[in-house]
Write a protein that holds these residues in place. Structure first.
Motif: not given
Length: 402
Positions: A96-101, A116-121, A123-124
């Motif tokens: 999640a840290a890598g994706l939001v960066a 955001v789609v991948v991050f949501s999967i 991070w949730d």
């Protein structure tokens, strides 16, 4: 029923270290997880700064609500079944840290949508797995879940207070990188935690999969009832501040009102387990339903500011009760290898009701605050027949696990 005895464990045993040590480390895990939340609330502002349209922002913010209904339960069940809850926390937080960066480098709406789609999967999964780990710790060492979870609320308070000040100095463009930095605290803390199998080392082998959870009607009924109470907060979450501002409440007072609600949650988390003792945790759900019904009744009248503060303080029961009760029931009734499955299922129930209420909140609000909050009274009471009709006295699993 999935109730399973857990033999008493001596505090000097290597499995998880001492009781106090495990409590401190699990509390640190909650604090680390929630320290990014205040910055996460600024993502819509960052998206607007990046040129996203209002419709794009709405779509991106709705994605997590929808995806968690599909992805959380299967992954949590897999992690619990294979004894990978702690590892899953570290892996998903790092990803999640890598994706939001990476989101900070997105230039187009399509790129933002894909990330955001991948991050949501990813991070949730994190809060669900953290709750699952905590429930195993509670079960293994008779910890007080409320006093562990309260550090998450404290983390939110600290993060919310620090976010505005920090972004004021770094600029809004730094928000994704700030979130990524705080997310890295979570995997760092997992290095200090004992593994899943160490927490479950004192439990006898138990067969069964996630489907067996549905055989425990008391547990499922409590989860469903709690989810309706949590879902009934959808209107106040979406329109509470709008209602107050329309009635002349200043933005400063709105901040104080939100702070009062969070302070009441902290108090309830700290004292809830001790006050409940060995009583049936479903008592908290009944109290939460009563508090929520009273709160929405007050909100429906456009109350004066002093009464509004009283309504906000009811959040200590209306919100904390349906969070604490399922966690306590899972710790008492569910063996360690199914704790993550139970947490995933609980997250799906809450997510489904909250998403439905939030999605329809605009339509509900169009009829005016009175009708909107009357509808929320109905919602918060909907699950109580399940709780009462199918409930039965819970026999503690070897020890109170609270």
């Amino acid at each position: 029923m999935l109730t399973m005895g857990a033999a008493p464990v001596d505090d000097t045993m290597a499995a998880g270290g001492g009781r106090s040590s495990l409590a401190v480390r699990t509390s640190a895990l909650y604090a680390a997880l929630y320290l990014h939340y205040g910055f996460f609330l600024l993502i819509p502002l960052w998206l607007s700064h990046e040129g996203a349209t209002p419709s794009e922002i709405g779509t991106l913010m709705a994605i997590p609500l929808l995806l968690r209904l599909l992805t959380v339960a299967p992954f949590a069940a897999w992690a619990g079944r294979h004894g990978r809850v702690r590892t899953g926390i570290a892996a998903t937080a790092l990803a999640a840290a890598g994706l939001v960066a990476l989101l900070s480098q997105a230039d187009t709406a399509a790129e933002r949508f894909a990330i955001v789609v991948v991050f949501s999967i990813v991070w949730d999964q994190i809060p669900v797995l953290v709750d699952a780990y905590a429930s195993m710790a509670v079960r293994a060492r008779s910890l007080d879940f409320g006093r562990l979870r309260v550090w998450g609320s404290i983390g939110v308070v600290v993060s919310t207070a620090a976010a505005g000040w920090t972004v004021g100095r770094t600029g809004i463009g730094a928000v994704p990188l700030l979130i990524a930095g705080f997310l890295l605290l979570t995997p760092a803390v997992t290095l200090l935690l004992p593994g899943d199998r160490m927490l479950a080392a004192n439990e006898a082998a138990v067969r069964g999969g996630w489907r067996d959870l549905f055989a425990d009607r008391a547990l499922i009924g409590a989860m469903v009832a709690a989810s309706f109470i949590m879902g009934s907060h959808g209107v106040v979450n979406s329109f509470g501040a709008i209602q107050w501002a329309a009635n002349g409440v200043s933005t400063t007072q709105i901040g104080f009102l939100n702070a009062a609600a969070i302070a009441s949650e902290i108090l309830a988390f700290t004292l809830g387990g001790a006050l409940l003792g060995k009583r049936d945790p479903r008592i908290l759900i009944l109290l939460a339903a009563a508090a929520a019904a009273l709160r929405w009744s007050i909100m429906a009248t456009d109350p004066a500011l002093p009464v509004l503060y009283l309504a906000q303080c009811l959040q200590g029961l209306s919100s904390t009760g349906p969070l604490l009760a399922p966690m306590m029931l899972i710790a008492r009734r569910v063996p360690a290898h199914l704790a993550a499955s139970a947490q995933g299922l609980n997250a799906v129930f809450i997510g489904a009701v909250l998403a439905a209420v939030t999605a329809s909140s605009g339509f509900i609000w169009s009829g005016g605050p009175g009708r909107a909050y009357a509808a929320m009274i109905v919602v918060c009471l909907l699950g109580l027949p399940l709780l009462i009709a199918r409930g039965r006295r819970i026999a503690p699993a070897g020890h109170s696990a609270l």
